[in-house]
Design a protein around this motif. Sequence first.
Motif, PDB file in Angstrom:
ATOM      1  N   VAL A  17      13.723  41.227 -31.703  1.00 57.80           N
ATOM      2  CA  VAL A  17      14.530  40.040 -32.418  1.00 57.80           C
ATOM      3  C   VAL A  17      14.885  39.959 -31.041  1.00 57.80           C
ATOM      4  O   VAL A  17      15.138  38.831 -30.604  1.00 57.80           O
ATOM      5  CB  VAL A  17      16.002  40.257 -33.366  1.00 57.80           C
ATOM      6  CG1 VAL A  17      16.743  39.485 -33.401  1.00 57.80           C
ATOM      7  CG2 VAL A  17      14.479  40.442 -35.193  1.00 57.80           C
ATOM      8  N   GLN A  18      15.404  41.066 -30.076  1.00 58.74           N
ATOM      9  CA  GLN A  18      16.404  41.569 -28.997  1.00 58.74           C
ATOM     10  C   GLN A  18      14.855  40.634 -28.008  1.00 58.74           C
ATOM     11  O   GLN A  18      15.488  39.373 -27.007  1.00 58.74           O
ATOM     12  CB  GLN A  18      16.395  42.608 -28.324  1.00 58.74           C
ATOM     13  CG  GLN A  18      17.873  43.040 -29.383  1.00 58.74           C
ATOM     14  CD  GLN A  18      18.177  44.877 -29.394  1.00 58.74           C
ATOM     15  OE1 GLN A  18      16.878  45.468 -29.194  1.00 58.74           O
ATOM     16  NE2 GLN A  18      19.042  45.063 -29.371  1.00 58.74           N
ATOM     17  N   LYS A  20      13.148  37.945 -28.179  1.00 58.05           N
ATOM     18  CA  LYS A  20      12.989  37.015 -28.103  1.00 58.05           C
ATOM     19  C   LYS A  20      13.980  36.473 -28.472  1.00 58.05           C
ATOM     20  O   LYS A  20      14.130  34.979 -27.244  1.00 58.05           O
ATOM     21  CB  LYS A  20      12.794  36.260 -30.328  1.00 58.05           C
ATOM     22  CG  LYS A  20      10.841  36.708 -30.340  1.00 58.05           C
ATOM     23  CD  LYS A  20      10.721  36.763 -31.984  1.00 58.05           C
ATOM     24  CE  LYS A  20       9.294  36.775 -32.278  1.00 58.05           C
ATOM     25  NZ  LYS A  20       8.568  37.237 -33.410  1.00 58.05           N
ATOM     26  N   GLU A  21      14.705  36.462 -28.582  1.00 56.84           N
ATOM     27  CA  GLU A  21      16.240  36.253 -27.827  1.00 56.84           C
ATOM     28  C   GLU A  21      16.320  36.212 -27.114  1.00 56.84           C
ATOM     29  O   GLU A  21      17.488  35.379 -26.340  1.00 56.84           O
ATOM     30  CB  GLU A  21      17.552  37.373 -27.938  1.00 56.84           C
ATOM     31  CG  GLU A  21      18.538  36.529 -28.480  1.00 56.84           C
ATOM     32  CD  GLU A  21      19.347  37.906 -28.320  1.00 56.84           C
ATOM     33  OE1 GLU A  21      20.737  38.497 -28.301  1.00 56.84           O
ATOM     34  OE2 GLU A  21      20.093  37.700 -30.009  1.00 56.84           O
TER      35      GLU A  21
END
Length: 118
Positions: A17-18, A20-21
């Motif tokens: 998630v981090q 992709k962020e």
Amino acid sequence: MNNYETVFILTPVLSDVQMKEAVEKFTNILKEQGAEIVNEENWGLRKLAYPIEKKSTGFYQLIEFKAKPATIATLEVNFRRDERVIRFLTFRQDKYAAEYAAKRRNLKAASKETVKEN
């Protein structure tokens, strides 16, 4: 507008998630500056040629885009300010490099289609 290609390496301690962020942040910066994203590739977690900041792996990301030269300065300042980025490289593609990149994308798309058919 010139053709550019940027590759950056994110620290391996990030979650999916981090990661992709972080990638989304840089693509949004490009879009805000009026750049056109041509191609985006996630190369995944790879071993580094040499340790950087005591890390031996990193998440590699490639972005191909068309933009004005002033956009590059803004992008690179943001790469330098973000602590998740270990290394980055941005360069302008000449016409031969742009043609090669287009061929590579087409071959990759064709190979994905043949895999889906089988």
